[in-house]
Design a protein around this motif. Sequence first.
Motif, PDB file in Angstrom:
ATOM      1  N   ALA A 175       0.836  -1.194   0.000  1.00 42.50           N
ATOM      2  CA  ALA A 175       0.000   0.000   0.000  1.00 42.50           C
ATOM      3  C   ALA A 175       0.871   1.244   0.000  1.00 42.50           C
ATOM      4  CB  ALA A 175      -0.901  -0.005   1.239  1.00 42.50           C
ATOM      5  N   ILE A 176       0.250   2.341  -0.367  1.00 42.52           N
ATOM      6  CA  ILE A 176       0.898   3.649  -0.231  1.00 42.52           C
ATOM      7  C   ILE A 176      -0.078   4.586   0.449  1.00 42.52           C
ATOM      8  CG2 ILE A 176       2.574   3.544  -2.119  1.00 42.52           C
ATOM      9  CD1 ILE A 176       0.483   5.069  -3.866  1.00 42.52           C
ATOM     10  N   LYS A 177       0.492   5.552   1.148  1.00 40.07           N
ATOM     11  CA  LYS A 177      -0.315   6.634   1.693  1.00 40.07           C
ATOM     12  C   LYS A 177       0.516   7.909   1.631  1.00 40.07           C
ATOM     13  CE  LYS A 177       0.582   6.564   6.646  1.00 40.07           C
ATOM     14  NZ  LYS A 177      -0.029   6.483   7.961  1.00 40.07           N
ATOM     15  N   ALA A 178      -0.154   9.023   1.644  1.00 40.90           N
ATOM     16  CA  ALA A 178       0.543  10.306   1.555  1.00 40.90           C
ATOM     17  C   ALA A 178       1.415  10.503   2.785  1.00 40.90           C
ATOM     18  CB  ALA A 178      -0.453  11.439   1.440  1.00 40.90           C
ATOM     19  N   TYR A 179       2.663  10.898   2.565  1.00 39.68           N
ATOM     20  CA  TYR A 179       3.531  11.323   3.657  1.00 39.68           C
ATOM     21  C   TYR A 179       3.541  12.851   3.689  1.00 39.68           C
ATOM     22  CZ  TYR A 179       7.502  12.013   6.700  1.00 39.68           C
ATOM     23  OH  TYR A 179       8.312  12.424   7.733  1.00 39.68           O
ATOM     24  N   ASP A 180       3.719  13.451   2.524  1.00 36.55           N
ATOM     25  CA  ASP A 180       3.570  14.897   2.370  1.00 36.55           C
ATOM     26  C   ASP A 180       3.106  15.149   0.935  1.00 36.55           C
ATOM     27  OD1 ASP A 180       5.863  14.918   0.694  1.00 36.55           O
ATOM     28  OD2 ASP A 180       7.197  15.392   2.356  1.00 36.55           O
ATOM     29  N   ASP A 181       3.139  16.381   0.471  1.00 37.52           N
ATOM     30  CA  ASP A 181       2.589  16.709  -0.848  1.00 37.52           C
ATOM     31  C   ASP A 181       3.326  16.038  -2.003  1.00 37.52           C
ATOM     32  OD1 ASP A 181       0.664  18.269   0.328  1.00 37.52           O
ATOM     33  OD2 ASP A 181       1.693  20.173  -0.051  1.00 37.52           O
ATOM     34  N   THR A 182       4.593  15.704  -1.825  1.00 35.78           N
ATOM     35  CA  THR A 182       5.381  15.135  -2.922  1.00 35.78           C
ATOM     36  C   THR A 182       5.846  13.709  -2.663  1.00 35.78           C
ATOM     37  OG1 THR A 182       7.453  16.023  -2.021  1.00 35.78           O
ATOM     38  CG2 THR A 182       6.240  17.431  -3.582  1.00 35.78           C
ATOM     39  N   THR A 183       5.548  13.166  -1.481  1.00 38.04           N
ATOM     40  CA  THR A 183       6.091  11.865  -1.087  1.00 38.04           C
ATOM     41  C   THR A 183       4.995  10.908  -0.636  1.00 38.04           C
ATOM     42  OG1 THR A 183       8.048  13.060  -0.285  1.00 38.04           O
ATOM     43  CG2 THR A 183       7.830  10.755   0.378  1.00 38.04           C
ATOM     44  N   ALA A 184       5.025   9.712  -1.189  1.00 40.27           N
ATOM     45  CA  ALA A 184       4.141   8.634  -0.753  1.00 40.27           C
ATOM     46  C   ALA A 184       4.948   7.680   0.118  1.00 40.27           C
ATOM     47  CB  ALA A 184       3.565   7.891  -1.945  1.00 40.27           C
ATOM     48  N   GLU A 185       4.318   7.159   1.154  1.00 42.34           N
ATOM     49  CA  GLU A 185       4.977   6.195   2.028  1.00 42.34           C
ATOM     50  C   GLU A 185       4.460   4.797   1.702  1.00 42.34           C
ATOM     51  OE1 GLU A 185       6.087   5.568   6.729  1.00 42.34           O
ATOM     52  OE2 GLU A 185       4.246   6.650   6.243  1.00 42.34           O
ATOM     53  N   VAL A 186       5.382   3.877   1.443  1.00 50.98           N
ATOM     54  CA  VAL A 186       5.039   2.486   1.168  1.00 50.98           C
ATOM     55  C   VAL A 186       4.779   1.796   2.501  1.00 50.98           C
ATOM     56  CG1 VAL A 186       5.855   0.295   0.204  1.00 50.98           C
ATOM     57  CG2 VAL A 186       6.443   2.469  -0.928  1.00 50.98           C
ATOM     58  N   LYS A 187       3.657   1.089   2.566  1.00 52.21           N
ATOM     59  CA  LYS A 187       3.232   0.433   3.803  1.00 52.21           C
ATOM     60  C   LYS A 187       2.765  -0.985   3.491  1.00 52.21           C
ATOM     61  CE  LYS A 187       2.773   2.613   7.179  1.00 52.21           C
ATOM     62  NZ  LYS A 187       3.739   2.872   8.233  1.00 52.21           N
ATOM     63  N   ARG A 188       2.717  -1.830   4.507  1.00 51.18           N
ATOM     64  CA  ARG A 188       2.045  -3.126   4.499  1.00 51.18           C
ATOM     65  C   ARG A 188       2.445  -4.066   3.362  1.00 51.18           C
ATOM     66  NH1 ARG A 188      -0.190  -3.592   9.291  1.00 51.18           N
ATOM     67  NH2 ARG A 188       1.888  -4.365   9.141  1.00 51.18           N
ATOM     68  N   MET A 189       3.732  -4.073   3.029  1.00 54.99           N
ATOM     69  CA  MET A 189       4.260  -4.990   2.011  1.00 54.99           C
ATOM     70  C   MET A 189       4.345  -6.393   2.605  1.00 54.99           C
ATOM     71  SD  MET A 189       5.006  -3.594  -0.987  1.00 54.99           S
ATOM     72  CE  MET A 189       6.160  -4.805  -1.609  1.00 54.99           C
ATOM     73  N   PHE A 190       3.775  -7.370   1.878  1.00 52.62           N
ATOM     74  CA  PHE A 190       3.786  -8.749   2.365  1.00 52.62           C
ATOM     75  C   PHE A 190       3.505  -9.719   1.227  1.00 52.62           C
ATOM     76  CE2 PHE A 190       1.606 -12.484   4.206  1.00 52.62           C
ATOM     77  CZ  PHE A 190       2.597 -12.902   5.097  1.00 52.62           C
ATOM     78  N   VAL A 191       4.205 -10.855   1.266  1.00 53.79           N
ATOM     79  CA  VAL A 191       3.939 -11.970   0.359  1.00 53.79           C
ATOM     80  C   VAL A 191       3.893 -13.233   1.205  1.00 53.79           C
ATOM     81  CG1 VAL A 191       4.840 -13.356  -1.568  1.00 53.79           C
ATOM     82  CG2 VAL A 191       5.028 -10.854  -1.634  1.00 53.79           C
ATOM     83  N   LEU A 192       2.912 -14.098   0.920  1.00 52.75           N
ATOM     84  CA  LEU A 192       2.818 -15.367   1.635  1.00 52.75           C
ATOM     85  C   LEU A 192       4.150 -16.109   1.549  1.00 52.75           C
ATOM     86  CD1 LEU A 192      -0.652 -16.719   0.424  1.00 52.75           C
ATOM     87  CD2 LEU A 192      -0.123 -15.687   2.639  1.00 52.75           C
ATOM     88  N   GLU A 193       4.543 -16.722   2.657  1.00 52.03           N
ATOM     89  CA  GLU A 193       5.858 -17.366   2.730  1.00 52.03           C
ATOM     90  C   GLU A 193       6.077 -18.369   1.594  1.00 52.03           C
ATOM     91  OE1 GLU A 193       8.725 -19.532   6.018  1.00 52.03           O
ATOM     92  OE2 GLU A 193       6.752 -18.827   6.610  1.00 52.03           O
ATOM     93  N   GLN A 194       5.070 -19.176   1.292  1.00 52.09           N
ATOM     94  CA  GLN A 194       5.231 -20.201   0.269  1.00 52.09           C
ATOM     95  C   GLN A 194       5.317 -19.639  -1.155  1.00 52.09           C
ATOM     96  OE1 GLN A 194       2.722 -19.852   2.448  1.00 52.09           O
ATOM     97  NE2 GLN A 194       0.741 -20.349   1.563  1.00 52.09           N
ATOM     98  N   GLN A 195       4.997 -18.359  -1.336  1.00 49.26           N
ATOM     99  CA  GLN A 195       5.084 -17.728  -2.651  1.00 49.26           C
ATOM    100  C   GLN A 195       6.287 -16.801  -2.786  1.00 49.26           C
ATOM    101  OE1 GLN A 195       1.894 -18.538  -1.646  1.00 49.26           O
ATOM    102  NE2 GLN A 195       1.563 -19.798  -3.452  1.00 49.26           N
ATOM    103  N   ARG A 196       7.107 -16.710  -1.775  1.00 48.05           N
ATOM    104  CA  ARG A 196       8.259 -15.808  -1.838  1.00 48.05           C
ATOM    105  C   ARG A 196       9.305 -16.322  -2.827  1.00 48.05           C
ATOM    106  NH1 ARG A 196       8.386 -14.569   4.656  1.00 48.05           N
ATOM    107  NH2 ARG A 196       6.345 -13.563   4.629  1.00 48.05           N
ATOM    108  N   GLY A 197      10.109 -15.410  -3.332  1.00 46.05           N
ATOM    109  CA  GLY A 197      11.158 -15.770  -4.271  1.00 46.05           C
ATOM    110  C   GLY A 197      10.693 -15.836  -5.719  1.00 46.05           C
ATOM    111  N   GLN A 198       9.464 -15.417  -5.997  1.00 45.29           N
ATOM    112  CA  GLN A 198       8.917 -15.463  -7.349  1.00 45.29           C
ATOM    113  C   GLN A 198       8.776 -14.073  -7.971  1.00 45.29           C
ATOM    114  OE1 GLN A 198       5.319 -17.895  -7.635  1.00 45.29           O
ATOM    115  NE2 GLN A 198       5.885 -18.917  -5.732  1.00 45.29           N
ATOM    116  N   GLY A 199       9.257 -13.045  -7.280  1.00 48.29           N
ATOM    117  CA  GLY A 199       9.185 -11.688  -7.805  1.00 48.29           C
ATOM    118  C   GLY A 199       7.871 -10.974  -7.548  1.00 48.29           C
ATOM    119  N   ILE A 200       7.021 -11.554  -6.718  1.00 50.92           N
ATOM    120  CA  ILE A 200       5.712 -10.951  -6.455  1.00 50.92           C
ATOM    121  C   ILE A 200       5.855  -9.605  -5.762  1.00 50.92           C
ATOM    122  CG2 ILE A 200       3.526 -11.233  -5.207  1.00 50.92           C
ATOM    123  CD1 ILE A 200       3.901 -14.307  -5.680  1.00 50.92           C
ATOM    124  N   ALA A 201       6.704  -9.529  -4.758  1.00 51.63           N
ATOM    125  CA  ALA A 201       6.885  -8.265  -4.032  1.00 51.63           C
ATOM    126  C   ALA A 201       7.403  -7.168  -4.956  1.00 51.63           C
ATOM    127  CB  ALA A 201       7.828  -8.458  -2.848  1.00 51.63           C
TER     128      ALA A 201
END
Length: 149
Positions: free
Chosen positions: A62-88
């Motif tokens: 997810a992203i949310k506004a940090y300020d007028d020019t910057t978005a903050e990336v939040k809540r990054m997650f991939v299921l453990e069994q699907q990691r290493g496939q480039g999903i993130a």
Amino acid sequence: MIKLRRTNSDDPDFRPLVALLDQDLRIRDGEDHAFYAQYNTLDTIKHVVVAYQKDESVGCGAIKAYDDTTAEVKRMFVLEQQRGQGIASLVLAELEQWASALGYTSCILETGTKQPEAIALYRKCGYTVIQNYGQYAGVENSVCMQKKV
């Protein structure tokens, strides 16, 4: 094949992934978890990406506004069994494109020293370490990063 869908934090496929993320972070962060958890509420998140593999939700960010020019990336997650496939990386790229379309010129994020795979992902995707910002200033276990979009 991975499909990405833009949505918001009310999405019923997003919330279970976040619950799994929080379980993982509770273990990794230990006694510091309560400090970080207060900054990870979903009520202010309007821009969410959910990744699907064979119609199953397998990752999110997810992203949310940090300020007028910057978005903050939040809540990054991939299921453990699907990691290493480039999903993130796919989710992150979609979030960056969305941030740019919304008029932001950079993305920032905070991750933890106890999440070396996250740090490696962000470096691979072009993020560089910056001085800890906002509530993370002076927090030794936090690593803050930024990328122009």
